[in-house]
Write an enzyme that holds these catalytic residues in place. Structure first.
Site, short mmCIF file in Angstrom:
data_model
loop_
_atom_site.label_atom_id
_atom_site.label_comp_id
_atom_site.label_asym_id
_atom_site.label_seq_id
_atom_site.Cartn_x
_atom_site.Cartn_y
_atom_site.Cartn_z
N THR A 127 34.50 43.49 65.02
CA THR A 127 35.26 45.10 65.15
C THR A 127 35.48 45.26 66.63
O THR A 127 35.71 46.58 66.93
CB THR A 127 33.96 46.02 64.64
N GLY A 172 37.67 46.58 69.53
CA GLY A 172 39.11 47.16 69.61
C GLY A 172 39.08 48.28 68.53
O GLY A 172 40.21 49.03 68.56
N THR A 173 38.06 48.59 67.79
CA THR A 173 38.27 49.43 66.47
C THR A 173 38.70 50.99 67.11
O THR A 173 39.56 51.78 66.55
CB THR A 173 36.98 49.62 65.75
N GLY A 174 38.12 51.23 68.21
CA GLY A 174 38.40 52.59 68.94
C GLY A 174 39.87 52.72 69.41
O GLY A 174 40.64 53.71 69.35
N CYS A 175 40.29 51.73 69.97
CA CYS A 175 41.48 51.69 70.66
C CYS A 175 42.56 51.61 69.47
O CYS A 175 43.59 52.42 69.29
CB CYS A 175 42.01 50.44 71.43
N LYS A 205 33.67 60.07 66.33
CA LYS A 205 33.47 58.88 65.31
C LYS A 205 31.98 58.80 65.06
O LYS A 205 31.24 58.49 65.79
CB LYS A 205 34.10 57.83 65.78
N1 LIG Z 1 31.90 48.94 60.31
C1 LIG Z 1 32.80 49.87 59.91
N2 LIG Z 1 33.35 49.92 58.84
C2 LIG Z 1 34.30 51.00 58.69
N3 LIG Z 1 34.72 51.98 59.47
C3 LIG Z 1 34.26 51.66 60.58
C4 LIG Z 1 33.27 50.66 61.03
N4 LIG Z 1 32.77 50.76 62.54
C5 LIG Z 1 33.71 51.88 62.79
N5 LIG Z 1 34.44 52.22 61.87
C6 LIG Z 1 35.44 53.46 62.00
O1 LIG Z 1 36.34 53.01 63.02
C7 LIG Z 1 36.89 54.00 63.78
C8 LIG Z 1 36.71 53.83 65.28
O2 LIG Z 1 35.40 54.11 65.61
P1 LIG Z 1 34.21 53.39 66.56
O3 LIG Z 1 32.94 54.08 66.18
O4 LIG Z 1 34.24 51.92 66.14
O5 LIG Z 1 34.88 53.68 67.83
P2 LIG Z 1 34.51 53.11 69.20
O6 LIG Z 1 32.95 53.08 69.45
O7 LIG Z 1 35.22 53.99 70.15
O8 LIG Z 1 34.98 51.70 69.29
P3 LIG Z 1 35.18 50.86 70.53
O9 LIG Z 1 33.89 50.06 70.85
O10 LIG Z 1 36.12 49.63 69.90
O11 LIG Z 1 35.73 51.48 71.64
C9 LIG Z 1 36.14 55.22 63.47
O12 LIG Z 1 37.23 55.74 62.14
C10 LIG Z 1 35.00 54.75 62.68
O13 LIG Z 1 34.45 55.41 61.64
MG LIG Z 2 35.80 53.43 72.17
#
Ligand SMILES: Nc1ncnc2c1ncn2[C@@H]1O[C@H](COP(=O)(O)OP(=O)(O)OP(=O)(O)O)[C@@H](O)[C@H]1O
Ligand SMILES: [Mg+2]
Length: 283
Positions: free
Chosen positions: A208, A210-213, A176
């Protein structure tokens, strides 16, 4: 007529704040109309500001939950999230190696705020036991660099890290791009067949949590619905982008995404509540 929707299982940690972890996974599944099930691996005390503490469950408790779900209800797809320790990673990997459905591994190692969610000595167990049973692994930049042992500073580094993770045995790796310095939301899928980019609109958003989950749960859900891997990622990308755009300003820090953005936006939620009228009058 009784219906039996597709079944999706999350094996992860609880987020008391309701925006990430098991809670985000189940909301994502419900929002897509599948039946969500949850095997709890750890409990976090967590809010919009950070993770105040966490406690893992005994491996026996995790194995028993898995056995309960698999022996009766069954699954069409699984995702894993926070697994906390090497012992739990091994226990979960050993059960999942016997299950013949897609497995999406979100190799969670730190929270959005940088709080550790995985013991350092567990990284080797993720590499050697969990990744080989994965249909897809969804590391962020930091996790890809850690698992692959490669430094990531730009998109080329990102791809090298993904290839290094692929060499550890999963069928596919989706790195990601959300954390690259140049604020981009393009994710990179690497399989033995090649590389594919999934561009996304970068949303200037604060909430943002929980985006990854949410993203990995949405991918597992689309796989359970019978989509191919690329179709599942494509659709999950739309969902996470809209959920981020509709983020909820809850707490003092980073609020959660809105898993039910379309219900709120269409007015369906309000209409349903209004349709109930005044319970005092109905009785
Ligand atoms: N500000 C944003 N706008 C649009 N898409 C985003 C944004 N931030 C992250 N994404 C997308 O959200 C999805 C989750 O990615 P992210 O990089 O946030 O994961 P993560 O770091 O594992 O998150 P977390 O901290 O929740 O574990 C990916 O498809 C990423 O491209
Ligand atoms: Mg994550």
């Amino acid at each position: 007529m009784a219906t039996a929707p597709p079944r999706v299982l999350t094996v992860a940690g609880s987020d008391s704040g309701g925006g990430a972890g098991i809670q985000a996974d189940l909301k994502t599944m419900l929002a897509h109309g599948v039946h969500g099930m949850s095997v709890l691996a750890a409990v976090t005390a967590q809010n919009s500001i950070g993770v105040q503490g966490y406690w893992e469950l005994p491996a026996e408790a995790v194995r028993a939950q898995l056995d309960s779900v698999l022996s009766d209800i069954g699954v069409d797809a699984v995702k894993t999230g926070m697994l906390a320790s090497a012992g739990l990673v091994r226990a979960v990997a050993s059960v999942l190696s016997t299950v013949d459905v897609p497995v999406v591994v979100d190799p969670v190692s730190v929270s959005k705020h940088g709080d550790p969610l995985l013991a350092e000595e567990a990284v080797d167990a993720v590499r050697s036991e969990l990744l080989p049973v994965a249909t897809l692994v969804t590391p962020n930049l930091h996790e890809a660099a850690q698992l692959g042992g490669v430094k990531v500073a730009d998109e080329r580094g990102l791809r090298r890290a993904a290839e290094a993770v692929l060499a550890l045995g999963p069928k596919a790796v989706l790195v990601k791009g959300g954390h690259l310095a140049e604020r981009r939301a393009t994710d990179v899928l690497v399989t033995r067949a090649g590389v594919r980019h999934f561009p996304g609109e970068y949303v200037e958003a604060r909430h943002t949590h929980g985006t990854g989950c949410t993203y990995s749960a949405a991918i597992a859900t689309h796989l359970a619905l019978g989509r191919s891997l690329e179709e599942a990622i494509d659709r999950a990308k739309v969902y996470i982008t809209e959920a981020i755009r509709a983020g909820l300003a809850l707490g003092q820090g980073i609020g959660p995404t809105d898993h039910f953005f379309y219900l709120r936006q269409s007015g369906a939620c309000e209409r349903w509540l209004a349709s109930l009228g005044d319970p005092g009058v109905r009785r």
